[in-house]
Design a protein around this motif. Structure first.
Motif, PDB file in Angstrom:
ATOM      1  N   LEU A  18      25.117   8.009  62.620  1.00  0.00           N
ATOM      2  CA  LEU A  18      24.593   8.224  63.972  1.00  0.00           C
ATOM      3  C   LEU A  18      25.583   7.749  65.033  1.00  0.00           C
ATOM      4  N   THR A  19      26.195   6.587  64.792  1.00  0.00           N
ATOM      5  CA  THR A  19      27.188   6.072  65.741  1.00  0.00           C
ATOM      6  C   THR A  19      28.397   7.001  65.803  1.00  0.00           C
ATOM      7  N   THR A  20      28.812   7.497  64.638  1.00  0.00           N
ATOM      8  CA  THR A  20      29.961   8.401  64.605  1.00  0.00           C
ATOM      9  C   THR A  20      29.647   9.708  65.330  1.00  0.00           C
ATOM     10  N   LEU A  21      28.446  10.227  65.139  1.00  0.00           N
ATOM     11  CA  LEU A  21      28.049  11.453  65.847  1.00  0.00           C
ATOM     12  C   LEU A  21      28.064  11.234  67.350  1.00  0.00           C
ATOM     13  N   GLN A  22      27.584  10.106  67.797  1.00  0.00           N
ATOM     14  CA  GLN A  22      27.599   9.806  69.237  1.00  0.00           C
ATOM     15  C   GLN A  22      29.035   9.774  69.765  1.00  0.00           C
ATOM     16  N   THR A  23      29.954   9.283  68.931  1.00  0.00           N
ATOM     17  CA  THR A  23      31.368   9.270  69.323  1.00  0.00           C
ATOM     18  C   THR A  23      31.898  10.697  69.465  1.00  0.00           C
ATOM     19  N   TYR A  24      31.511  11.587  68.541  1.00  0.00           N
ATOM     20  CA  TYR A  24      31.945  12.979  68.630  1.00  0.00           C
ATOM     21  C   TYR A  24      31.384  13.643  69.893  1.00  0.00           C
TER      22      TYR A  24
END
Length: 271
Positions: free
Chosen positions: A61-67
């Motif tokens: 989820l954190t990585t998706l928010q970064t994308y």
């Protein structure tokens, strides 16, 4: 603001003429999924499945928010110096309940033009005007710039989306070639149908059309050869025989059936 989206070929998303397509693979997949569903909210679980194929890391989820942040920065760069009363990058790439949305009117995407021309062509067929139908359906096919999302490495969700788009394209090509045959353009379609039966070896509709046009061009032996090839491929790869239409056509050609049994008329345009 001018937003343009292209998924019928290489992925293109431009804002005021500036590309906002990232080079990194996973952000590119996120944008591709939002683009192919432009105007719709794409749920977070769908995006995670696309990125990690059912095995997301704990930081997913954190990585998706970064994308998403990276994509918004690209949008902000494209919007730099342009007054945008609608709210800038966050208004284009919206956070919605449970997902994200690339906010775009239907006409911004090349799929809308493909659908518009395709529907007009099918309507012309219903009205008994195969010449107009062939022209419109050919224009619809020209909207494509290559295979759907040609330069994107698919996860499971994008693979399904691309397959769906390709199936729609094939259906309209089948109807267009039937329309061409209905108005007697046999020699014009001979080369195209030869290529289609090579590319789509198990497509019985293309094989049927190819056999008919070969027979009409005085090449009945080649028509029967096309039947033998698809029969071999269907048996080898799927364990099935050609359907009743193809088998009837083979028998009609073998028996030098009357012209009416090989008619390309309007009855052949019915799915």
């Amino acid at each position: 603001m001018d937003l343009r989206i292209g998924v019928l070929g290489p992925l293109t998303v431009t804002v005021n003429g500036t590309s906002v397509v990232p080079t990194a693979a996973k952000p590119r997949n996120v944008l591709a999924l939002l683009a192919v569903r432009a105007g719709q909210v794409v749920p977070v679980p769908v995006i995670l499945e696309e990125l990690w194929d059912g095995h997301p890391p704990t930081s997913a989820l954190t990585t998706l928010q970064t994308y998403i942040l990276q994509l918004r920065r690209l949008l902000e760069t494209a919007l730099a110096g342009v007054a945008d009363p609608d709210g800038g990058a966050k208004s284009l790439l919206r956070t919605a309940f449970g997902g994200y949305q690339l906010a775009a009117p239907p006409e911004a995407c090349d799929v809308a033009e493909f659908d518009r021309l395709g529907q007009m062509g099918l309507r012309a067929l219903e009205l008994g005007d195969p010449a107009t139908a062939q022209r419109l359906l050919r224009e619809a096919d020209r909207v494509w710039r290559g295979a759907a999302l040609l330069d994107v490495e698919f996860g499971p969700r994008l693979q399904a989306e691309a397959r769906y788009l390709e199936d729609r394209r094939i259906t309209l090509v089948e109807r267009r070639t039937e329309a061409g045959l209905a108005i007697g353009r046999h020699s014009e379609l001979l080369g195209e149908l030869a290529a289609l039966t090579t590319e789509y070896r198990l497509n019985e509709r293309f094989c049927e059309q190819y056999m008919r046009v070969l027979h009409r061009c005085g090449r009945s032996v080649d028509a029967l050869g096309a039947f033998r090839r698809i029969r071999r491929d269907l048996t080898t790869e799927l364990g099935t025989e050609p359907g009743p239409r193809l088998q009837h056509l083979e028998r009609a050609i073998l028996g030098s059936a009357p012209e009416r049994e090989l008619d390309f008329g309007r009855a052949q345009l019915v799915p």
